[in-house]
Design an enzyme around this catalytic site. Structure first.
Site, PDB file in Angstrom:
ATOM      1  N   GLY A  42      -5.132   3.080   4.112  1.00  0.00           N
ATOM      2  CA  GLY A  42      -4.496   1.791   3.861  1.00  0.00           C
ATOM      3  C   GLY A  42      -3.363   1.452   4.804  1.00  0.00           C
ATOM      4  O   GLY A  42      -3.263   0.322   5.304  1.00  0.00           O
TER       5      GLY A  42
ATOM      6  N   ASP B  72      -3.689  22.979   8.973  1.00  0.00           N
ATOM      7  CA  ASP B  72      -4.188  21.908   8.111  1.00  0.00           C
ATOM      8  C   ASP B  72      -4.960  22.464   6.918  1.00  0.00           C
ATOM      9  O   ASP B  72      -5.137  23.670   6.773  1.00  0.00           O
ATOM     10  CB  ASP B  72      -5.067  20.955   8.922  1.00  0.00           C
ATOM     11  CG  ASP B  72      -4.882  19.506   8.510  1.00  0.00           C
ATOM     12  OD1 ASP B  72      -4.771  19.255   7.301  1.00  0.00           O
ATOM     13  OD2 ASP B  72      -4.827  18.633   9.389  1.00  0.00           O
TER      14      ASP B  72
ATOM     15  N   ASN C 113       0.835  -1.197   0.000  1.00  0.00           N
ATOM     16  CA  ASN C 113       0.000   0.000   0.000  1.00  0.00           C
ATOM     17  C   ASN C 113       0.872   1.249   0.000  1.00  0.00           C
ATOM     18  O   ASN C 113       1.861   1.333   0.734  1.00  0.00           O
ATOM     19  CB  ASN C 113      -0.910   0.024   1.228  1.00  0.00           C
ATOM     20  CG  ASN C 113      -1.833   1.219   1.228  1.00  0.00           C
ATOM     21  OD1 ASN C 113      -2.861   1.223   0.562  1.00  0.00           O
ATOM     22  ND2 ASN C 113      -1.458   2.257   1.961  1.00  0.00           N
TER      23      ASN C 113
ATOM     24  N   ILE D 103      -0.032   8.919   1.301  1.00  0.00           N
ATOM     25  CA  ILE D 103       0.622  10.166   1.711  1.00  0.00           C
ATOM     26  C   ILE D 103       0.097  10.543   3.094  1.00  0.00           C
ATOM     27  O   ILE D 103      -1.093  10.827   3.257  1.00  0.00           O
ATOM     28  CB  ILE D 103       0.331  11.311   0.720  1.00  0.00           C
ATOM     29  CG1 ILE D 103       0.654  10.897  -0.716  1.00  0.00           C
ATOM     30  CG2 ILE D 103       1.092  12.567   1.121  1.00  0.00           C
ATOM     31  CD1 ILE D 103       2.115  10.739  -1.010  1.00  0.00           C
ATOM     32  N   TYR D 104       0.975  10.531   4.092  1.00  0.00           N
ATOM     33  CA  TYR D 104       0.586  10.862   5.466  1.00  0.00           C
ATOM     34  C   TYR D 104       1.565  11.890   6.028  1.00  0.00           C
ATOM     35  O   TYR D 104       2.770  11.825   5.763  1.00  0.00           O
ATOM     36  CB  TYR D 104       0.600   9.614   6.357  1.00  0.00           C
ATOM     37  CG  TYR D 104      -0.078   8.409   5.751  1.00  0.00           C
ATOM     38  CD1 TYR D 104      -1.428   8.441   5.409  1.00  0.00           C
ATOM     39  CD2 TYR D 104       0.636   7.238   5.499  1.00  0.00           C
ATOM     40  CE1 TYR D 104      -2.047   7.336   4.842  1.00  0.00           C
ATOM     41  CE2 TYR D 104       0.031   6.128   4.936  1.00  0.00           C
ATOM     42  CZ  TYR D 104      -1.315   6.181   4.604  1.00  0.00           C
ATOM     43  OH  TYR D 104      -1.918   5.089   4.039  1.00  0.00           O
TER      44      TYR D 104
ATOM     45  N   GLU E 113      -1.072   0.548  -5.857  1.00  0.00           N
ATOM     46  CA  GLU E 113      -0.729   1.880  -6.356  1.00  0.00           C
ATOM     47  C   GLU E 113       0.439   1.818  -7.324  1.00  0.00           C
ATOM     48  O   GLU E 113       0.517   2.621  -8.259  1.00  0.00           O
ATOM     49  CB  GLU E 113      -0.394   2.819  -5.193  1.00  0.00           C
ATOM     50  CG  GLU E 113      -1.581   3.308  -4.393  1.00  0.00           C
ATOM     51  CD  GLU E 113      -2.023   2.354  -3.302  1.00  0.00           C
ATOM     52  OE1 GLU E 113      -3.014   2.655  -2.617  1.00  0.00           O
ATOM     53  OE2 GLU E 113      -1.377   1.291  -3.133  1.00  0.00           O
TER      54      GLU E 113
ATOM     55  N   LEU F 215      -5.227   8.490   9.217  1.00  0.00           N
ATOM     56  CA  LEU F 215      -6.594   8.230   9.658  1.00  0.00           C
ATOM     57  C   LEU F 215      -6.832   6.732   9.683  1.00  0.00           C
ATOM     58  O   LEU F 215      -6.254   5.979   8.897  1.00  0.00           O
ATOM     59  CB  LEU F 215      -7.594   8.921   8.730  1.00  0.00           C
ATOM     60  CG  LEU F 215      -7.483  10.452   8.663  1.00  0.00           C
ATOM     61  CD1 LEU F 215      -8.520  11.013   7.702  1.00  0.00           C
ATOM     62  CD2 LEU F 215      -7.638  11.077  10.036  1.00  0.00           C
TER      63      LEU F 215
END
Length: 487
Positions: free
Chosen positions: A195, A287, A172, A175-176, A238, A191
């Site tokens: 994934g 954010d 997986n 983007i975090y 991906e 969150l």
């Protein structure tokens, strides 16, 4: 157009006059954000900061700061052509066998794309030209941006995080945001439905091992970057989708410390692990909502290896009140959503997520209305069809004579075709983005659907108004003489 790596894309942007090199020393602490924010709001170029204050590694920012640059990164010339990508995604979600000779030939382009899906493993790669491990690991040599005055620390924003579930062959990519804690520790803020988080949860529940392998790739090629943010089917990798976008197989190399694969042409790679129960308080950070988010506990990643290219480039961005780069990416994703949604709901003529709605919180839909109550079916359908829309707080449904992308049209439809009591649906205690501080409980709140369509008999007892419209013959005649009038 195929881009082997980020540097290929930079050359194309520079050739087009869509990249600005900045030689003046600029500080990654706040100053780059201010310049990038002003530039993106004016539709300006990608920014290459050659001399970030205190660092030797240059910073690339605003890479996908316009819809056309996003399209270019996918090998397309305009944002409208991204609907072709959406059609391919719709086909991959629900592939159909040809029903005849004509249908067979119409589907050949889809099947041809599939040839580019398998990854290509290589034994040597630019991303491993330099290697640091253990005590030599120090991410503070990278010009990691601190974006806003009340941000608690510098934060990695454009890293592709690579994970694998305990029982999954598929890797997986996501983007975090990653808060810097020390020279070898970052916080993995994801969150729970994403994934990477699901892979970690599965591992946590089904094994007694102490360490969960994880890798962050910085500065991958455009197709892989975009592939990591596109809502692809859960069964599709991906990496495979990136190959479809690029038109050739994605080159990867095995990590030095684990069995995960990383894009071979990445600029910088951080290899490490998550300890089973090691967490830390993350935030606050500015954010995409335009506010500082609240703090929360997330897993801590310990970095064991840094690998990088010779003379690497640090790719970064910032998040803030729209328009920012995530909002522009959201506009591009919008075009790809449309064919996917239309395959499920053919009566939908347009679907629009206004960027000022923070990417996904408000949707405007136009339909060819076919029966009474039709708009309400569409509202519930969108909330339940794609998980990307489980957090959409407002859905407005209009007839197809309304331009979903023109607020003048939409507001006119709301104020003339809606009766608040009859035409609104409010559902309570539904999943809401935990960053949405307007909800009474973190992660749980209400949603509203608005039926701004013309009402049919059975929906109203009154005679419905007829919209004012000029005769076509008159309009065409005035069109033909307009220039002569010199108005």
């Amino acid at each position: 157009m195929k881009y082997k790596d980020l540097r290929d894309f930079i050359k194309i942007l520079e050739h087009r006059g869509d990249l600005k090199r900045i030689k003046f020393p600029i500080n990654p602490d706040l100053e780059i954000t201010e310049i990038a924010d002003r530039t993106i709001k004016s539709g300006g170029p990608a920014l290459f900061f050659e001399n970030p204050t205190g660092y030797t590694i240059p910073v690339l920012c605003n890479l996908f700061g316009t819809p056309n640059r996003i399209a270019l990164g996918m090998g397309k010339e305009s944002i409208l052509s991204l609907r072709d990508v959406g059609k391919l995604l719709a086909f991959l979600r629900e592939p159909e066998l040809p029903t005849g000779v004509h249908d067979f030939f119409s589907k050949i382009p889809h099947f041809r794309h599939i040839l580019h899906m398998p990854i290509k493993r290589v034994s040597t790669a630019p991303c491993q030209e330099n290697v640091w491990c253990n005590q030599d690991v120090d991410i503070t040599h990278m010009p990691i941006m601190r974006c806003w005055p009340q941000d608690v620390s510098p934060v990695i924003t454009w890293g592709i995080t690579i994970t694998r579930g305990l029982k999954s062959k598929r890797q997986n990519l996501g983007i975090y945001r990653q808060q810097v804690l020390s020279k070898n520790k970052i916080i993995m803020r994801w969150l729970s439905h994403r994934g990477g988080a699901l892979d970690f949860q599965e591992w946590h529940k089904n094994t007694s091992e102490r360490r969960f392998p994880i890798t962050v790739a910085l500065g991958a090629d455009p197709a892989t970057l975009i592939g990591a943010v596109v809502p692809i089917p859960d069964t599709l990798s991906e990496y495979a989708f990136s190959g479809l976008l690029r038109g050739c197989r994605t080159e990867v190399i095995k990590c030095i410390s684990c069995d995960l694969d990383v894009p071979a042409n990445s600029e910088i790679v951080l290899e490490g692990y998550l300890e089973r129960d090691e967490t830390a308080i993350e935030g606050p950070f500015g954010d995409h909502t335009g506010y500082y988010n609240t703090t929360a506990k997330f897993p801590v990643c310990t970095i064991t290896h840094i690998t990088q290219r010779n003379n690497p480039i640090y790719l970064s961005t910032y998040t803030g009140r729209p328009p920012d780069e995530p909002a522009i990416l959201g506009m591009a994703m919008n075009e790809m959503f449309i064919p996917i949604i239309q395959k499920q709901f053919p009566e939908i003529t347009d679907f629009y997520l206004p960027p000022e709605g923070c990417s996904y919180r408000l949707a405007i839909v136009t339909i060819k209305k076919q029966y009474i109550g039709h708009a309400k079916r569409i509202i519930f359908g969108i909330w339940s069809f794609l998980k990307q829309f489980m957090y959409t707080k407002f859905i407005i449904v209009c007839d197809d004579d309304i331009n979903a992308r023109d607020w003048n049209d939409v507001v006119w439809a709301i104020t003339t075709r809606m009766e608040p009591d009859r035409d609104t649906i409010i559902v309570k205690n539904t999943p809401i983005d935990y960053l949405d501080f307007s909800s009474p409980i973190s992660g749980l709140g209400s949603k509203i659907g608005m039926d701004a369509t013309n009402k049919w008999p059975g929906e109203t007892e009154r005679e419905w108004g007829i919209p004012i419209k000029m005769h076509d013959t008159v309009r065409h005649y005035i069109d033909s003489i307009w220039d002569k009038l010199d108005i």
